[in-house]
Scaffold this motif. Structure first.
Motif, PDB file in Angstrom:
ATOM      1  N   LYS A  13       0.809  -1.228   0.000  1.00 45.12           N
ATOM      2  CA  LYS A  13       0.000   0.000   0.000  1.00 45.12           C
ATOM      3  C   LYS A  13       0.837   1.270   0.000  1.00 45.12           C
ATOM      4  N   ARG A  14       2.034   1.225   0.547  1.00 43.67           N
ATOM      5  CA  ARG A  14       2.848   2.439   0.619  1.00 43.67           C
ATOM      6  C   ARG A  14       3.231   2.955  -0.761  1.00 43.67           C
ATOM      7  N   ILE A  15       3.237   2.095  -1.768  1.00 37.12           N
ATOM      8  CA  ILE A  15       3.560   2.521  -3.127  1.00 37.12           C
ATOM      9  C   ILE A  15       2.459   3.422  -3.681  1.00 37.12           C
ATOM     10  N   PHE A  16       1.229   3.141  -3.270  1.00 40.12           N
ATOM     11  CA  PHE A  16       0.062   3.870  -3.782  1.00 40.12           C
ATOM     12  C   PHE A  16      -0.590   4.688  -2.672  1.00 40.12           C
ATOM     13  N   TRP A  17       0.205   5.416  -1.950  1.00 49.75           N
ATOM     14  CA  TRP A  17      -0.268   6.206  -0.820  1.00 49.75           C
ATOM     15  C   TRP A  17      -1.238   7.297  -1.247  1.00 49.75           C
ATOM     16  N   ASP A  18      -1.175   7.735  -2.501  1.00 51.24           N
ATOM     17  CA  ASP A  18      -1.958   8.877  -2.953  1.00 51.24           C
ATOM     18  C   ASP A  18      -3.215   8.501  -3.749  1.00 51.24           C
ATOM     19  N   VAL A  19      -3.559   7.216  -3.802  1.00 47.35           N
ATOM     20  CA  VAL A  19      -4.776   6.787  -4.494  1.00 47.35           C
ATOM     21  C   VAL A  19      -5.639   5.973  -3.537  1.00 47.35           C
ATOM     22  N   ASN A  20      -6.927   5.860  -3.857  1.00 44.23           N
ATOM     23  CA  ASN A  20      -7.820   5.018  -3.065  1.00 44.23           C
ATOM     24  C   ASN A  20      -7.516   3.572  -3.437  1.00 44.23           C
ATOM     25  N   TYR A  21      -6.734   2.938  -2.625  1.00 41.98           N
ATOM     26  CA  TYR A  21      -6.167   1.617  -2.892  1.00 41.98           C
ATOM     27  C   TYR A  21      -7.238   0.551  -3.105  1.00 41.98           C
ATOM     28  N   GLU A  22      -8.337   0.629  -2.378  1.00 42.71           N
ATOM     29  CA  GLU A  22      -9.355  -0.417  -2.431  1.00 42.71           C
ATOM     30  C   GLU A  22     -10.200  -0.391  -3.703  1.00 42.71           C
ATOM     31  N   VAL A  23     -10.330   0.753  -4.357  1.00 43.10           N
ATOM     32  CA  VAL A  23     -11.172   0.838  -5.557  1.00 43.10           C
ATOM     33  C   VAL A  23     -10.385   1.166  -6.823  1.00 43.10           C
ATOM     34  N   PHE A  24      -9.085   1.249  -6.718  1.00 41.85           N
ATOM     35  CA  PHE A  24      -8.238   1.589  -7.865  1.00 41.85           C
ATOM     36  C   PHE A  24      -8.278   0.452  -8.884  1.00 41.85           C
ATOM     37  N   ASP A  25      -8.417   0.778 -10.164  1.00 43.00           N
ATOM     38  CA  ASP A  25      -8.484  -0.219 -11.232  1.00 43.00           C
ATOM     39  C   ASP A  25      -7.078  -0.449 -11.807  1.00 43.00           C
ATOM     40  N   TYR A  26      -6.480  -1.554 -11.430  1.00 41.47           N
ATOM     41  CA  TYR A  26      -5.099  -1.860 -11.814  1.00 41.47           C
ATOM     42  C   TYR A  26      -4.952  -2.264 -13.274  1.00 41.47           C
ATOM     43  N   ASP A  27      -6.056  -2.606 -13.921  1.00 38.18           N
ATOM     44  CA  ASP A  27      -5.984  -2.948 -15.338  1.00 38.18           C
ATOM     45  C   ASP A  27      -6.116  -1.711 -16.221  1.00 38.18           C
ATOM     46  N   LYS A  28      -7.021  -0.809 -15.868  1.00 39.36           N
ATOM     47  CA  LYS A  28      -7.197   0.418 -16.654  1.00 39.36           C
ATOM     48  C   LYS A  28      -6.013   1.362 -16.506  1.00 39.36           C
ATOM     49  N   LYS A  29      -5.365   1.346 -15.367  1.00 37.52           N
ATOM     50  CA  LYS A  29      -4.231   2.238 -15.085  1.00 37.52           C
ATOM     51  C   LYS A  29      -2.907   1.470 -15.065  1.00 37.52           C
ATOM     52  N   ALA A  30      -2.780   0.497 -15.933  1.00 35.05           N
ATOM     53  CA  ALA A  30      -1.597  -0.378 -15.942  1.00 35.05           C
ATOM     54  C   ALA A  30      -0.295   0.405 -16.084  1.00 35.05           C
TER      55      ALA A  30
END
Length: 102
Positions: A13-30
């Motif tokens: 989670k520390r890598i993505f401290w600035d995004v909503n980690y639980e709802v972030f779309d990892y495929d659309k924002k690859a």
């Protein structure tokens, strides 16, 4: 039967401290995810990224990235066995050198 790895359990989670980690779309924002993991992640994060996206996708994203740190470019170059000049951000950095240190 292999188990699908989902984004939220994939990276620290520390890598993505600035995004909503639980709802972030990892495929659309690859592209964003790959650049962030390679630039700020640890070895386990990079391994997970390679398993999730595959080396072809990662190579494509990193070679076209507008900015990566120099250590990240060296790592990617070594992992994917290509030249530093294959990376857009490396070439752009050579065109825009920093100020001279006196």
């Amino acid at each position: 039967m292999s188990q699908q790895i989902s984004g939220p359990t994939l990276f620290n989670k520390r890598i993505f401290w600035d995004v909503n980690y639980e709802v972030f779309d990892y495929d659309k924002k690859a592209g964003f995810v790959i650049e962030r993991v390679f630039d700020r992640g640890e070895v386990d994060d990079i391994r997970a990224c390679r398993r999730y996206y595959g080396d072809d996708k990662i190579r494509e994203v990193l070679t076209k990235a507008k900015w990566l740190s120099l250590p990240t470019i060296y790592l990617a170059s070594a992992l994917f066995n290509n030249k530093l000049t294959d990376y857009r951000c490396y070439n752009m950095g050579q065109l825009n050198p920093g100020h001279w240190s006196y």
